[in-house]
Motif scaffolding. Structure first.
Motif, short mmCIF file in Angstrom:
data_model
loop_
_atom_site.label_atom_id
_atom_site.label_comp_id
_atom_site.label_asym_id
_atom_site.label_seq_id
_atom_site.Cartn_x
_atom_site.Cartn_y
_atom_site.Cartn_z
N TRP A 33 34.98 36.18 45.24
CA TRP A 33 36.00 37.03 44.64
C TRP A 33 37.31 37.01 45.42
CZ3 TRP A 33 31.68 41.16 44.79
CH2 TRP A 33 30.74 40.88 43.80
N SER A 34 37.22 36.81 46.74
CA SER A 34 38.43 36.88 47.56
C SER A 34 39.45 35.82 47.16
CB SER A 34 38.07 36.71 49.04
OG SER A 34 37.44 35.46 49.26
N ALA A 35 38.99 34.71 46.56
CA ALA A 35 39.90 33.62 46.20
C ALA A 35 40.86 34.01 45.08
CB ALA A 35 39.10 32.39 45.78
N ILE A 36 40.51 35.02 44.29
CA ILE A 36 41.36 35.39 43.17
C ILE A 36 41.90 36.81 43.30
CG2 ILE A 36 40.23 33.83 41.53
CD1 ILE A 36 38.62 36.20 40.51
N MET A 37 41.78 37.38 44.51
CA MET A 37 42.24 38.74 44.74
C MET A 37 43.50 38.77 45.59
SD MET A 37 38.60 40.68 45.49
CE MET A 37 39.33 42.31 45.68
N PRO A 38 44.38 39.75 45.39
CA PRO A 38 45.54 39.92 46.26
C PRO A 38 45.09 40.07 47.72
CG PRO A 38 45.75 41.31 44.33
CD PRO A 38 44.36 40.74 44.30
N GLU A 39 45.93 39.67 48.63
CA GLU A 39 45.55 39.64 50.05
C GLU A 39 45.07 40.99 50.55
OE1 GLU A 39 47.50 38.47 54.38
OE2 GLU A 39 48.53 37.95 52.53
#
Length: 248
Positions: free
Chosen positions: A105-111
């Motif tokens: 999920w982290s790949a498509i989430m804001p930092e």
């Protein structure tokens, strides 16, 4: 299971990719709506009409209403069967499984939101539990003056609080967690009884009671029974709410 899954989405919303989670939540709401009527008619027959017929065997009207409710329940069951047999349900299961397996999920989430995935889960748990506990106490503190719709909202908060506490129970002392969940569950049960009794009035209206003396009398009996049920559950709730669940 569906209720637990929807609660998990709500609890972990801040740590999930918004768009993907929103799409899945929308489909879960659809499925809940398709299955809900079957439960509603089950509850009405089992918890309202059945005890009335058992307590008043000389009254023929409640049995007439039960026959009508049984037909409504079968239609609701058919709706539920159609939902779980539909391509939409299959697609939902596949999408959910694929989303869980991918899990990056982290790949498509804001930092800023992705950073939450790397934070200690105990810190995340503490923040969520404090917030939900505070919301439950705030609403519950006014319990003596709450209307039926407001008690329904309080029931939802209690349910979310119970599920959330259970999600994170391993981070807290076992005895304290067990006592806390038991206290919230008692509130949820009495509030659920109030809600089911209030919903019973809606089911009765849907049956389209006739003007003949038998069904008119049966309607009056059911309405009286439901009113008594609401008051009974209110007393249970008041007793459970005297001491709010203690702070986590």
């Amino acid at each position: 299971a569906l209720s637990l899954l929807r609660s998990a989405f709500s609890t972990f919303r801040a740590a999930l990719p918004r768009q993907a989670a929103s799409d899945l939540e929308a489909e879960l709401r659809w499925l809940t709506a398709e299955l809900g009527p079957a439960r509603d008619w089950d509850v009405f027959r089992a918890e309202t009409l059945a005890p009335i017929m058992l307590s008043l065997p000389g009254e023929s009207g409640p049995a007439v209403l039960d026959e009508r409710a049984a037909r409504r329940r079968e239609a609701a069951y058919e709706q539920a069967r159609a939902a779980v047999g539909s391509p939409r349900y299959t697609e939902l299961k596949l999408k959910l499984a694929a989303w869980l397996v991918a899990s990056d999920w982290s790949a498509i989430m804001p930092e800023a939101e992705a950073a939450l995935l790397c934070a200690p889960v105990a810190d995340f748990a503490a923040a969520v539990l404090r917030r939900r506990h505070r919301r439950l106490r705030k609403k519950g503190g006014k319990h003596r003056n709450l209307t039926l719709p407001e008690l329904h909202e309080l029931r939802i908060r209690a349910k979310k609080m119970r599920y959330t506490a259970d999600f994170f129970r391993r981070f807290y002392p076992r005895k304290a967690v067990k006592e806390y969940i038991a206290a919230v569950a008692a509130l949820q049960d009495s509030l659920g009884g109030i809600n089911d009794a209030a919903a019973g009035r809606l089911r009765l209206a849907e049956l389209g009671v006739d003007d003949d003396a038998v069904t008119a009398r049966a309607e009056a009996l059911v309405l009286g029974w439901l009113a008594g049920r609401v008051e009974e559950q209110r007393r249970h709730f008041e007793a459970d709410a005297i001491g709010h669940p203690r702070d986590i």
